[in-house]
Design a protein around this motif. Structure first.
Motif, PDB file in Angstrom:
ATOM      1  N   SER A  97       8.396 -20.505  28.734  1.00 47.96           N
ATOM      2  CA  SER A  97       9.744 -21.026  28.535  1.00 47.96           C
ATOM      3  C   SER A  97      10.690 -20.495  29.602  1.00 47.96           C
ATOM      4  CB  SER A  97      10.235 -20.634  27.136  1.00 47.96           C
ATOM      5  OG  SER A  97      11.577 -20.970  26.963  1.00 47.96           O
ATOM      6  N   GLU A  98      10.583 -19.203  29.876  1.00 47.24           N
ATOM      7  CA  GLU A  98      11.431 -18.582  30.894  1.00 47.24           C
ATOM      8  C   GLU A  98      11.103 -19.107  32.282  1.00 47.24           C
ATOM      9  OE1 GLU A  98      12.301 -14.194  32.832  1.00 47.24           O
ATOM     10  OE2 GLU A  98      11.401 -14.294  30.847  1.00 47.24           O
ATOM     11  N   VAL A  99       9.823 -19.215  32.606  1.00 49.74           N
ATOM     12  CA  VAL A  99       9.410 -19.655  33.942  1.00 49.74           C
ATOM     13  C   VAL A  99       9.819 -21.107  34.195  1.00 49.74           C
ATOM     14  CG1 VAL A  99       7.421 -20.147  35.429  1.00 49.74           C
ATOM     15  CG2 VAL A  99       7.487 -18.029  34.110  1.00 49.74           C
ATOM     16  N   THR A 131      12.920 -24.886  26.496  1.00 56.57           N
ATOM     17  CA  THR A 131      13.002 -24.148  25.241  1.00 56.57           C
ATOM     18  C   THR A 131      11.588 -23.821  24.785  1.00 56.57           C
ATOM     19  OG1 THR A 131      12.882 -26.108  23.827  1.00 56.57           O
ATOM     20  CG2 THR A 131      15.096 -25.410  24.571  1.00 56.57           C
ATOM     21  N   ARG A 132      11.482 -22.839  23.910  1.00 54.69           N
ATOM     22  CA  ARG A 132      10.171 -22.448  23.390  1.00 54.69           C
ATOM     23  C   ARG A 132       9.511 -23.626  22.667  1.00 54.69           C
ATOM     24  NH1 ARG A 132       7.239 -20.053  19.410  1.00 54.69           N
ATOM     25  NH2 ARG A 132       6.073 -18.201  19.991  1.00 54.69           N
ATOM     26  N   GLY A 160      11.964 -22.989  32.461  1.00 57.10           N
ATOM     27  CA  GLY A 160      13.328 -23.375  32.092  1.00 57.10           C
ATOM     28  C   GLY A 160      13.371 -24.355  30.940  1.00 57.10           C
ATOM     29  N   ASP A 199       6.971 -17.817  25.102  1.00 61.18           N
ATOM     30  CA  ASP A 199       8.288 -17.318  25.517  1.00 61.18           C
ATOM     31  C   ASP A 199       8.346 -17.125  27.025  1.00 61.18           C
ATOM     32  OD1 ASP A 199       9.260 -17.285  22.933  1.00 61.18           O
ATOM     33  OD2 ASP A 199       8.701 -15.204  22.579  1.00 61.18           O
ATOM     34  N   GLU A 200       7.255 -16.636  27.608  1.00 59.75           N
ATOM     35  CA  GLU A 200       7.210 -16.405  29.051  1.00 59.75           C
ATOM     36  C   GLU A 200       7.196 -17.737  29.810  1.00 59.75           C
ATOM     37  OE1 GLU A 200       4.672 -12.526  29.847  1.00 59.75           O
ATOM     38  OE2 GLU A 200       3.708 -13.806  28.348  1.00 59.75           O
ATOM     39  N   LYS A 217       9.080 -17.015  37.582  1.00 52.10           N
ATOM     40  CA  LYS A 217      10.282 -17.851  37.526  1.00 52.10           C
ATOM     41  C   LYS A 217      11.081 -17.699  38.817  1.00 52.10           C
ATOM     42  CE  LYS A 217      14.577 -18.596  35.015  1.00 52.10           C
ATOM     43  NZ  LYS A 217      15.427 -18.185  33.893  1.00 52.10           N
ATOM     44  N   SER A 228       6.325 -12.868  34.217  1.00 54.90           N
ATOM     45  CA  SER A 228       7.032 -14.134  34.013  1.00 54.90           C
ATOM     46  C   SER A 228       8.367 -14.141  34.750  1.00 54.90           C
ATOM     47  CB  SER A 228       7.212 -14.438  32.522  1.00 54.90           C
ATOM     48  OG  SER A 228       7.905 -13.414  31.873  1.00 54.90           O
ATOM     49  N   TYR A 229       9.019 -12.982  34.840  1.00 52.71           N
ATOM     50  CA  TYR A 229      10.276 -12.877  35.590  1.00 52.71           C
ATOM     51  C   TYR A 229      10.038 -13.253  37.053  1.00 52.71           C
ATOM     52  CZ  TYR A 229      14.517 -10.874  37.635  1.00 52.71           C
ATOM     53  OH  TYR A 229      15.689 -10.692  38.322  1.00 52.71           O
ATOM     54  N   ALA A 287      13.398  -6.012  32.712  1.00 53.76           N
ATOM     55  CA  ALA A 287      12.369  -7.053  32.703  1.00 53.76           C
ATOM     56  C   ALA A 287      11.187  -6.526  31.902  1.00 53.76           C
ATOM     57  CB  ALA A 287      11.951  -7.423  34.114  1.00 53.76           C
TER      58      ALA A 287
END
Length: 197
Positions: free
Chosen positions: A162-164, A168-169, A166, A159-160, A84, A80-81, A75
């Motif tokens: 986007s990850e949280v 796309t960027r 779900g 990007d973060e 999410k 952000s991990y 990570a």
């Protein structure tokens, strides 16, 4: 447009803590929980008004992370991990409790606001502007409120986010652009009416 960024020194340090935690270092795990509990609680309270429910979700999340530590991946962006992960946990537990609402209908933004804006203003006119801005933010969709919170309160990059969330960027960039455009246009319209009064 927001370009992908290299991790900051703090993010690299937290990534190293993450690696030590995955290797079974209890001190590193404790440091991660102490560092991120408040961030996760603040975010969780944007998704659910039930403080005890949010606290339980966070505690269960950290317990699950400890139990599954050997199976977790790298990570680079720990914050952000974890954001999410807590978002998913709250939604999952809400389903179990039959309290689930679609993401657009989550109680985002109804939690406690940080009074920092009111502490720094010195005149009634400025307070009115701050309250008006909060009102404008309250009129946004829940997803728009969430992206504003993640971008400007949690200082996450595209990007973060986007990850949280779900997304796309590009969807993040589009949603944030539309949201800021909505806020600006409503702000300009309201200023116009203030001038007429």
């Amino acid at each position: 447009m927001d370009e992908p960024r290299d991790p900051t020194l703090e993010q690299r340090q937290h990534s190293l803590l993450w690696d030590r935690f995955r290797a079974g270092d209890e001190g590193a795990f404790r440091a991660l929980t102490e560092t991120y509990y408040r961030v996760l609680a603040n975010y969780g309270m944007k998704l659910s008004r039930d403080k005890d429910f949010v606290a339980d979700c966070i505690q269960e999340l950290f317990l699950e992370l400890w139990e599954r530590r050997r199976f977790l991946g790298d990570a680079v962006f720990v914050k952000s991990y974890l954001l999410k992960a807590v978002r998913n946990k709250i939604i999952k537990e809400s389903i179990k409790l039959r309290r689930f609402k679609e993401p657009e209908d989550l109680e985002f933004g109804r939690g406690e606001y940080h009074p920092i804006e009111l502490e720094i203003v010195s005149t009634e006119a400025e307070r009115e502007k701050i309250n008006h801005l909060k009102s404008l933010l309250g009129d946004l969709t829940k997803r728009q409120q969430e992206i504003i919170y993640l971008r400007f309160y949690q200082n996450l990059e595209f990007d973060e986010i986007s990850e949280v969330m779900g997304l796309t960027r590009q969807s993040v960039a589009n949603l944030l652009h539309r949201t800021i455009k909505d806020i600006r246009s409503k702000w300009i319209i309201s200023l116009f009416f203030w001038i007429l009064l």
